[in-house]
Design an enzyme around this catalytic site. Structure first.
Site, PDB file in Angstrom:
ATOM      1  N   TYR A 154      -6.268  12.252   3.296  1.00 23.62           N
ATOM      2  CA  TYR A 154      -5.729  10.672   4.004  1.00 23.62           C
ATOM      3  C   TYR A 154      -5.214  10.813   5.569  1.00 23.62           C
ATOM      4  CZ  TYR A 154      -2.355   6.446   4.955  1.00 23.62           C
ATOM      5  OH  TYR A 154      -1.723   5.806   5.535  1.00 23.62           O
ATOM      6  N   LYS A 158      -6.625   9.646   9.285  1.00 22.42           N
ATOM      7  CA  LYS A 158      -6.029   8.999   9.941  1.00 22.42           C
ATOM      8  C   LYS A 158      -6.145   9.684  11.469  1.00 22.42           C
ATOM      9  CE  LYS A 158      -4.941   5.245   7.945  1.00 22.42           C
ATOM     10  NZ  LYS A 158      -5.684   3.928   8.172  1.00 22.42           N
TER      11      LYS A 158
HETATM   12  N1  LIG Z   1       2.154   1.186   3.171  1.00 17.17           N
HETATM   13  C1  LIG Z   1       2.754   2.156   4.810  1.00 17.17           C
HETATM   14  O1  LIG Z   1       3.629   3.109   4.364  1.00 17.17           O
HETATM   15  C2  LIG Z   1       1.530   3.066   5.601  1.00 17.17           C
HETATM   16  C3  LIG Z   1       1.914   4.355   6.431  1.00 17.17           C
HETATM   17  C4  LIG Z   1       0.775   4.452   7.148  1.00 17.17           C
HETATM   18  C5  LIG Z   1      -0.318   3.511   7.796  1.00 17.17           C
HETATM   19  N2  LIG Z   1      -0.486   2.643   6.408  1.00 17.17           N
HETATM   20  C6  LIG Z   1      -1.301   2.020   6.765  1.00 17.17           C
HETATM   21  O2  LIG Z   1      -1.164   0.401   6.995  1.00 17.17           O
HETATM   22  C7  LIG Z   1      -2.756   0.048   6.538  1.00 17.17           C
HETATM   23  C8  LIG Z   1      -2.504  -1.871   5.183  1.00 17.17           C
HETATM   24  O3  LIG Z   1      -1.410  -0.154   4.529  1.00 17.17           O
HETATM   25  P1  LIG Z   1      -0.849  -1.010   3.392  1.00 17.17           P
HETATM   26  O4  LIG Z   1       0.327  -0.557   2.944  1.00 17.17           O
HETATM   27  O5  LIG Z   1      -0.747  -2.506   4.208  1.00 17.17           O
HETATM   28  O6  LIG Z   1      -2.041  -1.170   1.758  1.00 17.17           O
HETATM   29  P2  LIG Z   1      -1.576  -2.144   0.681  1.00 17.17           P
HETATM   30  O7  LIG Z   1      -0.775  -3.149   0.219  1.00 17.17           O
HETATM   31  O8  LIG Z   1      -2.044  -1.436  -0.613  1.00 17.17           O
HETATM   32  O9  LIG Z   1      -3.210  -2.730   1.102  1.00 17.17           O
HETATM   33  C9  LIG Z   1      -4.126  -1.903   1.724  1.00 17.17           C
HETATM   34  C10 LIG Z   1      -4.941  -3.870   1.622  1.00 17.17           C
HETATM   35  O10 LIG Z   1      -6.380  -3.042   2.190  1.00 17.17           O
HETATM   36  C11 LIG Z   1      -7.296  -3.573   1.108  1.00 17.17           C
HETATM   37  N3  LIG Z   1      -8.838  -2.127   0.642  1.00 17.17           N
HETATM   38  C12 LIG Z   1      -8.430  -1.726   0.387  1.00 17.17           C
HETATM   39  N4  LIG Z   1      -9.560  -1.115   0.177  1.00 17.17           N
HETATM   40  C13 LIG Z   1     -10.669  -1.576   0.844  1.00 17.17           C
HETATM   41  C14 LIG Z   1     -11.952  -2.027   0.621  1.00 17.17           C
HETATM   42  N5  LIG Z   1     -12.632  -0.709   0.826  1.00 17.17           N
HETATM   43  N6  LIG Z   1     -12.534  -3.078   1.381  1.00 17.17           N
HETATM   44  C15 LIG Z   1     -11.471  -4.089   2.542  1.00 17.17           C
HETATM   45  N7  LIG Z   1     -10.059  -3.716   2.093  1.00 17.17           N
HETATM   46  C16 LIG Z   1      -9.892  -2.053   1.320  1.00 17.17           C
HETATM   47  C17 LIG Z   1      -6.289  -3.850  -0.162  1.00 17.17           C
HETATM   48  O11 LIG Z   1      -7.430  -5.113  -0.744  1.00 17.17           O
HETATM   49  P3  LIG Z   1      -8.223  -4.905  -1.680  1.00 17.17           P
HETATM   50  O12 LIG Z   1      -7.676  -4.238  -2.862  1.00 17.17           O
HETATM   51  O13 LIG Z   1      -8.315  -6.929  -1.767  1.00 17.17           O
HETATM   52  O14 LIG Z   1      -9.757  -4.924  -1.073  1.00 17.17           O
HETATM   53  C18 LIG Z   1      -5.437  -4.382   0.876  1.00 17.17           C
HETATM   54  O15 LIG Z   1      -5.261  -5.886   1.122  1.00 17.17           O
HETATM   55  C19 LIG Z   1      -3.827   0.712   5.838  1.00 17.17           C
HETATM   56  O16 LIG Z   1      -4.731   1.574   6.462  1.00 17.17           O
HETATM   57  C20 LIG Z   1      -2.857   2.353   5.996  1.00 17.17           C
HETATM   58  O17 LIG Z   1      -3.732   3.664   5.648  1.00 17.17           O
HETATM   59  C21 LIG Z   1       0.132   2.321   5.479  1.00 17.17           C
END
Ligand SMILES: NC(=O)c1ccc[n+]([C@@H]2O[C@H](COP(=O)([O-])OP(=O)(O)OC[C@H]3O[C@@H](n4cnc5c(N)ncnc54)[C@H](OP(=O)(O)O)[C@@H]3O)[C@@H](O)[C@H]2O)c1
Length: 268
Positions: A154, A158
């Site tokens: 990861y 990133k």
């Molecule tokens: N949550 C945290 O603590 C955190 C911290 C730092 C950074 N981030 C970043 O923030 C972003 C959003 O994270 P989140 O926490 O909101 O995650 P989440 O709740 O798991 O949602 C992830 C989203 O990405 C989509 N996705 C996953 N694989 C995909 C693919 N191959 N093609 C298209 N869409 C895809 C999923 O939709 P489908 O399954 O419908 O495709 C879902 O809408 C990510 O880039 C993550 O790395 C999150």
């Protein structure tokens, strides 16, 4: 059909931070293009956004497939005639100690979604963003600024996003297209439960200490406001902001803090 409302394209809009960004942007008089793999979930988010007055198009898109990313940009232009903001938010998580991994295939999957998905979407949208002097947003992570133990896949993906979009920002100087890099810390979504474990299966649990996680609403608000203000970087949480500078003067201390952020039972 052409339209004068600004058009915001969000990947990973079916859940978590992406879905919440869509709901928040929907109140700002924009048109939205929501992308992810699960169309039923996208449609539910789209319906919420429409109640706030936004016009919304939904596009099934696996960002790990270049043709889907190209189709997304084309669908946005077909629906609303322009792209003003592209938010590269779709992402997957992973938590494993490298020594526990037998098949590294899923490391490449993490890279393909987190890095290549953003590269492919940005490449496809770039001519349209140049036409509107728009904004590219990349949702990286604090794990893209500091190496986090148990998160080699990861963190690598990133850090790669950070490098790609920092370089692109300079490359686009003079075109009117801005680049915003967002670095969330721990946000209360399901991402870590869905992320890969050492066997490449959904982890079903979080490897991080989730206490004090930022709310999805607060995180989305910071990204939406930061994108609108065309900010360069959005580094979230006091720990994240301090860690960035501390890394320059006391990198060993940052390593120890990163280790502390882990669930104790996941480290040995
Ligand atoms: N949550 C945290 O603590 C955190 C911290 C730092 C950074 N981030 C970043 O923030 C972003 C959003 O994270 P989140 O926490 O909101 O995650 P989440 O709740 O798991 O949602 C992830 C989203 O990405 C989509 N996705 C996953 N694989 C995909 C693919 N191959 N093609 C298209 N869409 C895809 C999923 O939709 P489908 O399954 O419908 O495709 C879902 O809408 C990510 O880039 C993550 O790395 C999150």
């Amino acid at each position: 059909m052409t339209d004068t409302a600004r058009v915001i394209v969000i990947t990973g809009a079916s859940d978590g931070i992406g879905a919440e960004m869509a709901r928040q942007w929907a109140t700002r008089g924009v048109a939205l293009v929501l992308a992810a793999r699960q169309v039923d979930k996208l449609e539910a988010v789209a319906a919420q956004c429409r109640t706030s007055g936004a016009r919304v198009a939904v596009q099934r898109c696996d960002v790990g497939v270049q043709a889907d990313c190209q189709a997304l940009a084309a669908a946005a232009v077909a629906a609303f005639g322009r792209i003003d903001v592209l938010v590269n938010n779709a992402g997957v998580s992973a938590h494993a100690l490298l020594g526990d991994v037998t098949d590294l295939g899923w490391y490449q999957d993490v890279m393909r979604v987190n890095l290549w998905g953003a590269v492919w979407c940005t490449h496809a949208a770039l001519p349209h963003l140049k036409a509107t002097r728009g904004q590219v947003v990349a949702v990286s992570s604090l794990a893209g600024l500091v190496g986090v133990p148990g998160r080699t896949a990861y963190s690598a993906s990133k850090f790669a996003m950070t490098g790609f979009f920092e370089a692109l920002r300079v490359e686009l100087a003079g075109t009117g297209v801005g680049v915003t890099l967002a670095y969330p810390g721990v946000v209360a979504t399901e991402i870590r439960y869905r992320g890969y474990n050492a066997s490449g299966q959904p982890a079903g649990r979080s490897g991080l200490d989730e206490r004090g996680a930022m709310t999805v609403e607060a995180c989305a608000r910071l990204i939406v406001d930061g994108a609108e203000a065309r900010r360069r970087d959005i580094v979230m949480s006091a720990k994240g902001k301090a860690g960035r500078w501390l890394k320059l003067i006391a990198p060993g201390l940052v390593d120890r803090l990163a280790l502390k952020a882990l669930n104790q039972d996941t480290h040995r």
